[in-house]
Structures are given as structure tokens and as C-alpha cells.
Design a protein around this motif. Structure first.
Motif, PDB file in Angstrom:
ATOM      1  N   THR A 101       0.831  -1.213   0.000  1.00 29.21           N
ATOM      2  CA  THR A 101       0.000   0.000   0.000  1.00 29.21           C
ATOM      3  C   THR A 101       0.862   1.258   0.000  1.00 29.21           C
ATOM      4  O   THR A 101       0.604   2.189  -0.766  1.00 29.21           O
ATOM      5  CB  THR A 101      -0.947  -0.006   1.223  1.00 29.21           C
ATOM      6  OG1 THR A 101      -1.770  -1.188   1.149  1.00 29.21           O
ATOM      7  CG2 THR A 101      -1.831   1.225   1.246  1.00 29.21           C
ATOM      8  N   ASP A 145      -7.830   4.132   0.033  1.00 31.18           N
ATOM      9  CA  ASP A 145      -7.102   2.889  -0.212  1.00 31.18           C
ATOM     10  C   ASP A 145      -6.135   2.571   0.935  1.00 31.18           C
ATOM     11  O   ASP A 145      -5.189   1.824   0.757  1.00 31.18           O
ATOM     12  CB  ASP A 145      -6.334   2.972  -1.535  1.00 31.18           C
ATOM     13  CG  ASP A 145      -5.762   1.631  -1.953  1.00 31.18           C
ATOM     14  OD1 ASP A 145      -6.420   0.590  -1.722  1.00 31.18           O
ATOM     15  OD2 ASP A 145      -4.646   1.605  -2.506  1.00 31.18           O
ATOM     16  N   GLN A 172      -8.959  -0.973   3.476  1.00 31.42           N
ATOM     17  CA  GLN A 172      -8.960  -2.272   2.801  1.00 31.42           C
ATOM     18  C   GLN A 172      -9.501  -3.363   3.731  1.00 31.42           C
ATOM     19  O   GLN A 172     -10.321  -4.190   3.322  1.00 31.42           O
ATOM     20  CB  GLN A 172      -7.546  -2.660   2.368  1.00 31.42           C
ATOM     21  CG  GLN A 172      -6.945  -1.795   1.293  1.00 31.42           C
ATOM     22  CD  GLN A 172      -5.465  -2.081   1.114  1.00 31.42           C
ATOM     23  OE1 GLN A 172      -5.014  -3.214   1.254  1.00 31.42           O
ATOM     24  NE2 GLN A 172      -4.700  -1.041   0.818  1.00 31.42           N
TER      25      GLN A 172
END
Length: 157
Positions: A132, A144, A149
Motif C-alpha cells: 500500500t 485505499d 482495505q
């Protein structure tokens, strides 16, 4: 990374030479956890680093190969900092340090669910955070983010 003469070659000492002050790891923390990438973003952190100290630490982290400095795509007048591969390699250290600190600091600000996740899924957590952050995301901030997530995955179960 330059080594000063006369120092031991103990790996702990080497790490302290690279990050012998709290500011350097706090800058890396801000990239990983809080999606901060600019001088003003780092300056706004609650630890209140002085601008001259911040500038020196950013330069040192770039010279050490931990951070990469590039023009900000949104505003070419600004500089954006991101982690290099060497910087991404610090993610396990940050996760371990946060886990340990959350366990001994009665006033920790670490979210208990996050610490529980990291403890139970260390290898997965490291890989997920690394991927990430390498995409420009962070642990806690953004659509995100790692936390977003995980929330999406638990909703879709």
C-alpha cells in the motif's frame, strides 16, 4: 550511508547511527501511517519539529537512501517525499515498535483493532502495508488505506 570511524559494527549501533534521533523515524512513520509526503505535512505533525531540524532530517534521509525526493505532481513548486526500497524495509521495524509501545504505554493512541490485527497477522500486515505504501497509500489515511482495505474485506464477508 557514511560510517564514522571508531564505531562498532554492531547492527544496533548501525541502526542508531542512521536513526539516532526520534525525528528520522517519525518522518518515516508519517509517510507509512499518515500519508504525509511534503515538508508542510511533516511540519504539521503533533510532535512539532522545528523547520530547520525537519529540513536537515529530510536531507539526511534522502542521502541515506531512505527517502526519495521528487517534484509534487500536483504542484511542481513543491517537493514530495516517498520511501525508497530501503525505506520500505523499515516497515517491519515500525510495526514491531508500535506493537511493543502500545503494550506498555497506558495512554497509547494506537487503535486496539489495528494492534490486534498486526499481532495476529504479522507477515500479512507487513506485506499489505509495504504494498500500500509503495503505491503511495498509508495505513490510516485515504480510501485505499490499509485500514480501509481491511474494513472493505470484513464488510464483504
Amino acid at each position: 550511508m557514511k560510517r564514522s570511524g571508531g564505531k562498532s559494527h554492531c547492527p544496533i549501533n548501525f541502526g542508531l547511527e542512521a536513526f539516532g534521533d526520534p525525528w528520522s523515524l517519525l518522518i518515516v512513520r508519517d509517510v507509512v501511517y499518515s500519508d504525509k509526503h511534503t515538508f508542510n505535512g511533516f511540519l504539521a505533525s503533533e510532535e512539532a519539529i522545528a523547520p530547520s531540524v525537519l529540513a536537515a532530517r529530510l536531507d539526511g534521509l534522502v542521502q541515506a537512501g531512505v527517502l526519495h525526493r521528487s517534484p509534487d505532481p500536483a504542484d511542481k513548486r513543491r517537493v514530495r517525499y516517498s520511501l525508497t526500497e530501503r525505506g520500505l524495509d523499515l516497515i517491519p521495524l515500525l510495526l514491531e515498535m508500535a506493537e511493543w509501545s502500545a503494550g506498555v504505554d497506558p495512554q497509547t493512541q494506537a487503535p486496539p483493532d489495528w494492534i490486534t490485527y498486526v499481532k495476529a497477522n504479522k507477515t500479512e500486515a507487513i506485506a499489505r502495508v509495504r504494498e500500500t505504501v509503495s503505491r503511495g497509500g498509508s495505513v490510516f489515511v485515504g480510501d485505499d488505506s490499509v485500514v480501509a482495505q481491511l474494513a472493505d474485506e470484513s464488510t464483504n464477508r
